[in-house]
Enzyme design. Structure first.
Site, PDB file in Angstrom:
ATOM      1  N   GLU A  37      26.624 -16.572  29.237  1.00 16.56           N
ATOM      2  CA  GLU A  37      26.529 -17.836  28.492  1.00 16.56           C
ATOM      3  C   GLU A  37      27.684 -18.793  28.771  1.00 16.56           C
ATOM      4  O   GLU A  37      27.523 -19.995  28.653  1.00 16.56           O
ATOM      5  CB  GLU A  37      26.338 -17.607  26.994  1.00 16.56           C
ATOM      6  N   GLU A  70      26.307  -7.015  24.940  1.00 15.37           N
ATOM      7  CA  GLU A  70      27.158  -8.098  24.447  1.00 15.37           C
ATOM      8  C   GLU A  70      28.096  -8.598  25.557  1.00 15.37           C
ATOM      9  O   GLU A  70      28.307  -9.808  25.707  1.00 15.37           O
ATOM     10  CB  GLU A  70      27.942  -7.623  23.214  1.00 15.37           C
ATOM     11  N   HIS A 115      16.345   3.958  36.751  1.00 18.43           N
ATOM     12  CA  HIS A 115      14.917   3.665  36.609  1.00 18.43           C
ATOM     13  C   HIS A 115      14.580   2.250  37.090  1.00 18.43           C
ATOM     14  O   HIS A 115      13.527   1.712  36.725  1.00 18.43           O
ATOM     15  CB  HIS A 115      14.483   3.861  35.154  1.00 18.43           C
ATOM     16  N   ARG A 155      28.643 -27.884  17.727  1.00 19.37           N
ATOM     17  CA  ARG A 155      27.296 -27.529  17.285  1.00 19.37           C
ATOM     18  C   ARG A 155      26.215 -28.021  18.240  1.00 19.37           C
ATOM     19  O   ARG A 155      25.092 -27.542  18.218  1.00 19.37           O
ATOM     20  CB  ARG A 155      27.028 -28.135  15.908  1.00 19.37           C
ATOM     21  N   TRP A 168      21.730 -32.393  19.956  1.00 15.41           N
ATOM     22  CA  TRP A 168      21.329 -31.331  20.883  1.00 15.41           C
ATOM     23  C   TRP A 168      19.835 -31.523  21.038  1.00 15.41           C
ATOM     24  O   TRP A 168      19.076 -31.285  20.096  1.00 15.41           O
ATOM     25  CB  TRP A 168      21.688 -29.974  20.292  1.00 15.41           C
ATOM     26  N   CYS A 176      22.407 -29.985  16.099  1.00 20.50           N
ATOM     27  CA  CYS A 176      22.915 -31.337  15.940  1.00 20.50           C
ATOM     28  C   CYS A 176      23.878 -31.344  14.757  1.00 20.50           C
ATOM     29  O   CYS A 176      23.901 -30.419  13.959  1.00 20.50           O
ATOM     30  CB  CYS A 176      21.777 -32.294  15.648  1.00 20.50           C
ATOM     31  N   ASN A 234      18.832 -33.945  11.750  1.00 25.72           N
ATOM     32  CA  ASN A 234      18.850 -32.608  12.346  1.00 25.72           C
ATOM     33  C   ASN A 234      17.536 -31.943  11.977  1.00 25.72           C
ATOM     34  O   ASN A 234      17.101 -32.044  10.834  1.00 25.72           O
ATOM     35  CB  ASN A 234      19.981 -31.749  11.761  1.00 25.72           C
ATOM     36  N   GLY A 235      16.936 -31.226  12.927  1.00 25.15           N
ATOM     37  CA  GLY A 235      15.685 -30.521  12.622  1.00 25.15           C
ATOM     38  C   GLY A 235      14.563 -31.025  13.490  1.00 25.15           C
ATOM     39  O   GLY A 235      14.785 -31.733  14.483  1.00 25.15           O
ATOM     40  N   LYS A 278      28.114 -12.431  26.911  1.00 22.83           N
ATOM     41  CA  LYS A 278      29.326 -13.267  26.922  1.00 22.83           C
ATOM     42  C   LYS A 278      29.503 -13.892  28.289  1.00 22.83           C
ATOM     43  O   LYS A 278      29.765 -15.079  28.417  1.00 22.83           O
ATOM     44  CB  LYS A 278      30.592 -12.462  26.591  1.00 22.83           C
ATOM     45  N   LYS A 281      26.095 -24.002  18.816  1.00 22.52           N
ATOM     46  CA  LYS A 281      26.705 -22.937  18.034  1.00 22.52           C
ATOM     47  C   LYS A 281      25.736 -22.362  17.014  1.00 22.52           C
ATOM     48  O   LYS A 281      25.669 -21.170  16.807  1.00 22.52           O
ATOM     49  CB  LYS A 281      27.961 -23.483  17.334  1.00 22.52           C
TER      50      LYS A 281
END
Ligand code: M6R
Length: 608
Positions: free
Chosen positions: A488, A481, A504, A27, A74, A2, A100-101, A485, A603
């Site tokens: 997401e 990575e 395997h 964010r 968020w 947030c 926030n939190g 990318k 973010k």
């Protein structure tokens, strides 16, 4: 996650707060709201969705005032809708809180407040705060906030306004970043400097347990006993154009294209070509201290964890020091072997990731020395670590991390080189590595010129549902990575694997519908990866290969080829990551996805 921004001063608050919210939207972005002191009391506007929804609402139904607070959410507790958007109000609608939190004892507090007659409107934990402040208010807002917060367990960055104290914003921090911005006769509160950078570069970072009281005459920082604190004012050296798109359609693309410069910035002034080593003053450690550790533990999350894996390979390869890599979220809840002889390297772009911060604190509690590899100057990890390396990549706004990754790996290479030279790597070997590092910015620029060809490849894959990324050695983390990318930002399922592990299990997935990206530069494991490519082709898989030269062994085996320049093994993941970022970017754009703000993501993940 947030975002918070607040303003008090002579100007109209609404446009400043909306502008700040837009800069914070990266964010977290499922709903937003504003509370303005309009001369009569607190007036709020809230809207689910993007900030543009709130902006439209405020154009249709404006609120005027010169003091206000705002929030982009968020969701953690409660669905992303109108009632759960912040600000959250008390019963009488005289107190507004943005938060926030997470309030961990929110349910118990809510029950107790309901028993006292408070009526709740939302499903949020935040609403507990506004009712608690209402319950404790006795003519002084900061005292009420302090008393309310003393009953709260969990994390918070909050800003509070009240009809009964109409010229004041009270803010408080515990576990969620917050800073005060100092303008000319005006003051800001923000969870992220980008929200206020257009108006001031003078900031005070709040520490856990700090409160800030802003009014028209100035600001005060106090502790939870209301005792005044003296804090340093920091000067931010980011420019406004660094947090704008600069002609690119997305921040992600801009940040991918910044990498020749950002990698150069990470190395700037740190390479010593004459002696084949690196200079890292920020470590705050003598050579003797650097040599005194028994083991190195690297901890991080997400993309930063992929950098950590490459760091492990670099440090073990060059310095022959034992290294372990841990997901920060896992490290905290097991019983890792950490002593005073452990060096804990903490990697975080934002410097605020809750799991990473908590893992660092746990390592420090057990006696380890913590080094931060961080991008955001003044962030909590940067401030609480015992030393470290700023990567100097500049603000990364795109939710998908790109330039931070290449700079983190560069910083880890600098560290590995320095440690290795202390532990016996020869000057000649060191010089060879320095030479290869110095070429990286130009080599990245060369790769970026192939962007149109990568975009054409992306066109062929925009409708697939699965992707496999395979690499060996240093390029196994690059495969992870690349897959992260893609998944997401495009929402295509993608997995990264060490190429030899394919047989395997994942080989069962291979058929003509499965695109497989091989990272196959001409390195020490090239012959091995050729065999893996043959295995995929034998099962009709579609091969997209990153190669560094024309290879007869691959003739007729590659459906698509992307060329990267040659470098020494250890730097291949830096070069390989660039076309993988571009491939993910173009596929996502062609699927119509919002690459800068992918669904469900934030973010900076400041909750556990
Ligand atoms: O700010 P941090 O480096 O601590 O963030 C860690 C992860 O949350 C982050 O890398 C995340 O995985 C990104 N979305 C990856 O692109």
């Amino acid at each position: 996650m947030c975002g918070i921004v607040g303003y008090v001063g002579p100007r109209l608050a609404t446009p400043l707060l909306l502008e700040g919210l837009k800069r914070l939207e990266y964010r977290g972005y499922d709903s937003a709201g504003i509370a303005i002191m309009n001369g009569n009391g607190v007036e709020t506007r809230k809207a689910p969705g993007k900030i543009s929804e709130l902006e439209a609402l405020m154009t249709a139904s404006p609120v005027h005032g010169t003091l206000g607070i705002a929030h982009t959410r968020w969701a953690t507790h409660g669905a992303p809708n109108f009632v759960n958007a912040h600000p959250q109000l008390d019963c009488e609608e005289r107190i507004a809180v943005v938060h926030n939190g997470i309030i961990e004892n929110g349910s118990a507090l809510r029950q107790a407040l309901e028993d006292l007659g408070h009526t709740f409107r939302s499903d949020t934990d935040t609403e507990v705060l506004s009712h608690l402040i209402e319950e404790t208010y006795d003519g002084n807002l900061e005292e009420a906030v302090i008393e309310a917060l003393s009953k709260v367990e969990g994390t918070y960055g909050i800003a509070v306004v009240s009809t009964d104290d109409p010229n004041k914003i009270v803010a408080a921090r515990k576990g969620s970043p917050l800073l005060v911005g100092l303008g000319e006769g005006e003051y800001f509160i923000a969870s992220d400097v980008s929200a206020i950078l257009a108006h001031t570069r003078q900031v005070i970072y709040l520490d856990d347990g700090d409160l800030a009281v802003l009014d028209r005459d100035g600001y005060r920082i106090i502790d939870m006993n209301a005792s005044p604190l003296t804090k340093d004012v920091a000067s931010i050296d980011w420019d406004l154009d660094m947090i704008e798109r600069g002609g690119f359609p997305h921040f992600m693309l801009k940040e991918i294209f910044e990498q020749p410069d950002t990698v150069k910035n990470t190395m700037r002034g740190r390479l010593l070509p004459e002696t084949g080593t690196a200079k890292l003053g920020g470590l705050n450690m003598t050579s003797e201290e650097l040599l005194s550790f028994d083991n190195i533990l690297i901890t991080a999350c997400g993309t930063s964890w992929h950098s950590a894996l490459i760091g492990e390979f670099l440090i073990e390869d060059l310095a022959r020091s034992p290294v372990e890599v841990e997901y920060a979220s896992e490290m905290r809840y097991r019983n890792p072997i950490i002593t005073e002889k452990t060096l804990c390297i903490v990697i975080s772009q934002s410097g605020e990731t809750a799991d990473t911060l908590a893992a660092m604190r746990e390592a420090q509690r057990r006696g380890a020395r913590a080094l931060g590899i961080v991008n955001v100057v003044g962030s909590t990890i940067a401030r609480e670590s015992d030393g470290g390396i700023y990567i100097h990549a500049g603000p990364e706004i795109g939710v998908a991390s790109t330039k931070a990754f290449s700079s983190q790996v560069t910083a880890l290479a600098l560290f590995a080189l320095k440690l290795a030279r202390l532990r016996g790597l020869t000057e000649l070997e060191g010089k060879h590595i320095v030479e290869a590092m110095q070429k990286l910015p130009d080599q990245i620029a060369e790769i970026l010129e192939t962007a149109p060809a990568i975009e054409e490849i992306a066109e062929q894959f925009k409708d697939v549902t699965n992707f496999l990324y395979l690499g060996r050695g240093y390029n196994f983390p690059a495969a992870l990575e690349g897959a992260l990318k893609l998944k997401e930002i495009s929402y295509i399922h993608a997995e990264g694997y060490p190429a030899a592990e394919m047989k395997h299990g994942p080989i069962a997935l291979i058929d003509e519908n499965m695109p497989v990206v091989f990272i196959a530069p001409h390195d020490s494991v090239f012959d091995k990866i050729v065999s893996n490519i043959h295995e995929v082709k034998a099962r009709s898989g579609c091969v997209i290969a990153l190669t560094s030269r024309s290879e007869p062994a691959l003739a007729g085996k590659l459906d698509y080829e992307i060329r990267i320049p040659e470098t020494i093994d250890m730097f291949t993941p830096i070069l390989a990551s660039v076309p993988l970022q571009l491939l993910a970017y173009y596929i996502a754009v062609k699927r119509g996805a919002n690459v800068d703000q992918p669904r469900n993501l934030a973010k900076s993940v400041t909750v556990e």
